[in-house]
Design a protein around this motif. Structure first.
Motif, PDB file in Angstrom:
ATOM      1  N   ASN A  15       6.364  -0.633   5.659  1.00  0.00           N
ATOM      2  CA  ASN A  15       5.312  -0.592   6.681  1.00  0.00           C
ATOM      3  C   ASN A  15       5.129  -1.973   7.302  1.00  0.00           C
ATOM      4  O   ASN A  15       5.287  -2.996   6.634  1.00  0.00           O
TER       5      ASN A  15
ATOM      6  N   THR B 144       4.853   2.136   0.840  1.00  0.00           N
ATOM      7  CA  THR B 144       4.508   1.261   1.972  1.00  0.00           C
ATOM      8  C   THR B 144       5.423   0.053   2.089  1.00  0.00           C
ATOM      9  O   THR B 144       5.153  -0.849   2.884  1.00  0.00           O
TER      10      THR B 144
ATOM     11  N   GLY C 245      -3.377   0.903   4.670  1.00  0.00           N
ATOM     12  CA  GLY C 245      -3.623   1.198   6.084  1.00  0.00           C
ATOM     13  C   GLY C 245      -5.065   1.562   6.374  1.00  0.00           C
ATOM     14  O   GLY C 245      -5.341   2.351   7.274  1.00  0.00           O
TER      15      GLY C 245
END
Length: 173
Positions: free
Chosen positions: A118, A115, A77
């Protein structure tokens, strides 16, 4: 029967990128040595292609580095560092690989692990972004793209006479 443990997103990405990029540097070292032994300018390898519509060797290295760099950054990110696509020698390509390794090594496991679910959006030239969940992004986009371009770089050098084998591709254990 041996037990298995779940693989983390970090262990499925960063160590693989680091090891394979390290192997790629060794492959480029062999390409330089081959050119010196055969007494030709190693720069001719940079434009090598297997087909007229294929991207040249230099671009294969650049894209392999970008796949690893952006893969890790998107999972974490964060923004990836910008690298200019201006390499004109094997030494400059090795420096790009080193910058990629240096960047990837700075991203902690804690930023990548967890993640899997995500949302990841990958910009596409002239189209809507491709959208993935983290695990699908890594498994079905980043890793195949990375290995495709590393394999093409290896194949181009092998095709041009560099003495390479599977161990060179796989690297040291």
């Amino acid at each position: 029967m041996p037990t298995t443990s779940p693989m983390s997103m970090y262990s499925a990405s960063v160590p693989i990128f680091l090891k394979t990029l390290g192997s790629l540097v060794s492959v480029l070292d062999k390409a330089e040595a081959h050119a010196a032994t055969k007494k030709f300018d190693s720069g001719v390898l940079l434009a090598a292609r297997l087909a007229p519509d294929m991207l040249p060797f230099t671009k294969q290295i650049q894209i392999a580095c970008d796949a690893a760099k952006f893969g890790v950054a998107r999972l974490a990110g964060v923004d990836a560092p910008k690298f200019e696509d201006n390499e004109t020698t094997l030494a400059e390509l090795k420096a790009r690989i080193a910058k990629t390794i240096d960047y990837i090594a700075t991203v902690p496991a804690s930023e990548i692990d967890g993640t899997e679910d995500n949302d990841i959006a990958v910009p596409m030239r002239g189209a809507e972004p491709a959208r993935f969940k983290g695990v699908a992004y890594l498994q079905y986009f980043v890793l195949p793209n990375f290995f495709f371009h590393v394999s093409m770089a290896y194949a181009l050098l092998r095709h041009n006479g560099v003495d390479l084998g599977k161990r060179d591709f796989l690297g040291a254990r």
